[in-house]
Design a protein around this motif. Structure first.
Motif, PDB file in Angstrom:
ATOM      1  N   LEU A 105       0.834  -1.204   0.000  1.00 36.68           N
ATOM      2  CA  LEU A 105       0.000   0.000   0.000  1.00 36.68           C
ATOM      3  C   LEU A 105       0.867   1.251   0.000  1.00 36.68           C
ATOM      4  O   LEU A 105       0.560   2.236  -0.673  1.00 36.68           O
ATOM      5  N   GLU A 106       1.971   1.215   0.756  1.00 39.38           N
ATOM      6  CA  GLU A 106       2.858   2.380   0.788  1.00 39.38           C
ATOM      7  C   GLU A 106       3.459   2.644  -0.593  1.00 39.38           C
ATOM      8  O   GLU A 106       3.606   3.779  -1.015  1.00 39.38           O
ATOM      9  N   GLN A 107       3.820   1.567  -1.308  1.00 35.92           N
ATOM     10  CA  GLN A 107       4.444   1.735  -2.618  1.00 35.92           C
ATOM     11  C   GLN A 107       3.461   2.280  -3.647  1.00 35.92           C
ATOM     12  O   GLN A 107       3.810   3.142  -4.445  1.00 35.92           O
ATOM     13  N   ILE A 108       2.206   1.793  -3.621  1.00 32.84           N
ATOM     14  CA  ILE A 108       1.190   2.329  -4.528  1.00 32.84           C
ATOM     15  C   ILE A 108       1.006   3.816  -4.279  1.00 32.84           C
ATOM     16  O   ILE A 108       0.914   4.620  -5.198  1.00 32.84           O
ATOM     17  N   HIS A 109       0.959   4.189  -3.010  1.00 29.71           N
ATOM     18  CA  HIS A 109       0.715   5.593  -2.654  1.00 29.71           C
ATOM     19  C   HIS A 109       1.869   6.496  -3.086  1.00 29.71           C
ATOM     20  O   HIS A 109       1.682   7.685  -3.291  1.00 29.71           O
ATOM     21  N   LEU A 110       3.093   5.918  -3.233  1.00 32.07           N
ATOM     22  CA  LEU A 110       4.269   6.713  -3.597  1.00 32.07           C
ATOM     23  C   LEU A 110       4.499   6.804  -5.099  1.00 32.07           C
ATOM     24  O   LEU A 110       5.407   7.497  -5.539  1.00 32.07           O
ATOM     25  N   LEU A 126      -6.854  -4.715 -11.510  1.00 34.81           N
ATOM     26  CA  LEU A 126      -6.356  -5.743 -10.602  1.00 34.81           C
ATOM     27  C   LEU A 126      -5.876  -5.189  -9.269  1.00 34.81           C
ATOM     28  O   LEU A 126      -5.477  -5.946  -8.398  1.00 34.81           O
ATOM     29  N   LEU A 127      -5.892  -3.863  -9.098  1.00 35.97           N
ATOM     30  CA  LEU A 127      -5.527  -3.302  -7.806  1.00 35.97           C
ATOM     31  C   LEU A 127      -6.528  -3.774  -6.758  1.00 35.97           C
ATOM     32  O   LEU A 127      -7.714  -3.896  -7.024  1.00 35.97           O
ATOM     33  N   THR A 128      -6.050  -4.044  -5.559  1.00 37.14           N
ATOM     34  CA  THR A 128      -6.956  -4.485  -4.507  1.00 37.14           C
ATOM     35  C   THR A 128      -7.808  -3.309  -4.039  1.00 37.14           C
ATOM     36  O   THR A 128      -7.473  -2.144  -4.266  1.00 37.14           O
ATOM     37  N   LEU A 129      -8.918  -3.637  -3.348  1.00 39.61           N
ATOM     38  CA  LEU A 129      -9.791  -2.583  -2.825  1.00 39.61           C
ATOM     39  C   LEU A 129      -9.020  -1.681  -1.866  1.00 39.61           C
ATOM     40  O   LEU A 129      -9.191  -0.469  -1.868  1.00 39.61           O
ATOM     41  N   GLU A 130      -8.140  -2.265  -1.054  1.00 37.20           N
ATOM     42  CA  GLU A 130      -7.348  -1.464  -0.123  1.00 37.20           C
ATOM     43  C   GLU A 130      -6.438  -0.499  -0.873  1.00 37.20           C
ATOM     44  O   GLU A 130      -6.258   0.640  -0.474  1.00 37.20           O
ATOM     45  N   GLN A 131      -5.850  -0.959  -1.992  1.00 39.61           N
ATOM     46  CA  GLN A 131      -4.936  -0.112  -2.748  1.00 39.61           C
ATOM     47  C   GLN A 131      -5.670   1.038  -3.422  1.00 39.61           C
ATOM     48  O   GLN A 131      -5.192   2.170  -3.429  1.00 39.61           O
ATOM     49  N   ILE A 132      -6.859   0.757  -3.984  1.00 44.71           N
ATOM     50  CA  ILE A 132      -7.660   1.827  -4.587  1.00 44.71           C
ATOM     51  C   ILE A 132      -7.995   2.868  -3.528  1.00 44.71           C
ATOM     52  O   ILE A 132      -7.914   4.070  -3.753  1.00 44.71           O
ATOM     53  N   HIS A 157     -17.509   1.684  -5.048  1.00 40.11           N
ATOM     54  CA  HIS A 157     -18.218   1.826  -3.778  1.00 40.11           C
ATOM     55  C   HIS A 157     -17.267   2.035  -2.609  1.00 40.11           C
ATOM     56  O   HIS A 157     -17.652   2.583  -1.580  1.00 40.11           O
ATOM     57  N   LEU A 158     -15.995   1.600  -2.741  1.00 35.35           N
ATOM     58  CA  LEU A 158     -15.020   1.722  -1.663  1.00 35.35           C
ATOM     59  C   LEU A 158     -14.246   3.036  -1.705  1.00 35.35           C
ATOM     60  O   LEU A 158     -13.447   3.304  -0.815  1.00 35.35           O
ATOM     61  N   LEU A 159     -14.455   3.856  -2.740  1.00 38.29           N
ATOM     62  CA  LEU A 159     -13.797   5.162  -2.761  1.00 38.29           C
ATOM     63  C   LEU A 159     -14.306   5.984  -1.592  1.00 38.29           C
ATOM     64  O   LEU A 159     -15.475   5.930  -1.231  1.00 38.29           O
TER      65      LEU A 159
END
Length: 318
Positions: A105-110, A126-132, A157-159
């Motif tokens: 998650l940290e890497q996606i955010h960076l 294919l990104l996970t819900l947590e990553q989105i 819906h998870l945004l």
């Protein structure tokens, strides 16, 4: 260490796999940019996790596209945040689907805004819900229109409320009819006035139903599915759910709302059509469905002098 740095490109390329794997951390760090770029795919793949993590930022950026794609999932996951951020746009786009899914998650955010925008449609999906959910507001806003449209219903819906509010006007307009009903009432309420004004006619109608049907739901009407998806040629059953609290005559009627594409002076435009259907049953049966059966289906229940309307079901024929 000086001797390693002076090895010719040919000598580096001919090092055995065992010798490459046994290079000290300091020696790996001292390889020239040209030497790193000339390592064979097999050599790069056999570097230890510690070796990969100790490559300088310049060295990571100089890896060939083939070499980045051949890094193991463990090696990708062990790259430092700085190294992920310095991958070229071409290298990010060449990461395999498995590798994107394994980014922390940290890497996606960076990832930079430019890098997020260059992810393929398959990779975004294919990104996970947590990553989105962890993407910054700026990164959500920079997703291409095609990428927003490819997000799954669960991901939309998870945004967060903040993220929905920061979608561009064009991106809100591109949400599918199936995605609009999946927005929570809180999320609908947080859309800006400009965004509501830019929604398509069908979407505005669905939003109004989401707000107006709640009082009648608690009194007379029961919830119906917001969307149904079927294949071309299949049958569909759309329910009209209600509870009559008094012994009075109740009648049911159905309406279909769909878009019709017309041309005026060879310029295409969409017209929203409301069509009254002949069915009076609590379950609307559609047999051997065709593309033109797609649309919003509303049931209207008349009890005495009162009329109630369902929240609507969107039928999609694929």
């Amino acid at each position: 260490m000086e001797q390693v740095h002076l090895l010719s490109l040919e000598q580096v390329h001919l090092l055995s796999l065992e010798k490459v794997h046994l290079l000290s951390l300091e020696q790996v760090h001292l390889l020239s940019l040209e030497q790193v770029h000339l390592l064979s795919l097999e050599h790069v793949h056999l570097l230890s996790l510690e070796h990969v993590h100790l490559l300088s930022l310049d060295q990571v950026d100089l890896l060939s596209l083939d070499q980045v794609h051949l890094l193991s999932l463990e090696q990708i996951h062990l790259l430092s945040l700085e190294q992920i951020h310095l991958l070229s746009l071409e290298q990010v786009d060449l990461l395999s689907l498995d590798q994107v899914h394994l980014l922390s998650l940290e890497q996606i955010h960076l990832l930079s805004l430019e890098q997020i925008h260059l992810l393929s449609l398959e990779q975004v999906h294919l990104l996970t819900l947590e990553q989105i959910h962890l993407l910054s507001l700026e990164q959500i806003h920079l997703l291409s229109l095609e990428q927003i449209h490819l997000l799954s219903l669960e991901q939309i819906h998870l945004l967060s409320l903040e993220q929905i509010h920061h979608l561009s006007l064009e991106q809100v307009h591109l949400l599918s009819l199936e995605q609009v009903p999946l927005l929570s009432l809180e999320q609908v309420h947080l859309l800006s006035l400009e965004q509501v004004h830019l929604l398509g006619l069908d979407q505005v109608y669905l939003l109004s139903l989401l707000h107006t049907c709640i009082p009648c739901w608690s009194l007379e009407m029961l919830w119906v599915p917001t969307s149904i998806s079927i294949l071309f040629g299949e049958d569909a059953k759309i329910p009209c759910n209600y509870e009559s609290k008094q012994n009075e005559n109740v009648s049911v009627s159905w309406v279909q709302i769909y878009k019709l594409v017309k041309k005026i002076n060879n310029v295409p435009f969409q017209e929203t059509i409301t069509k009254n259907l002949s069915s009076t049953s609590r379950i609307l049966n559609i047999y051997n469905a065709r593309k033109n059966d797609s649309g919003i289906y509303l049931c209207k229940v008349t009890a005495g002098s009162k009329m109630y309307t369902s929240c609507g079901t969107y039928l999609r024929v694929r």
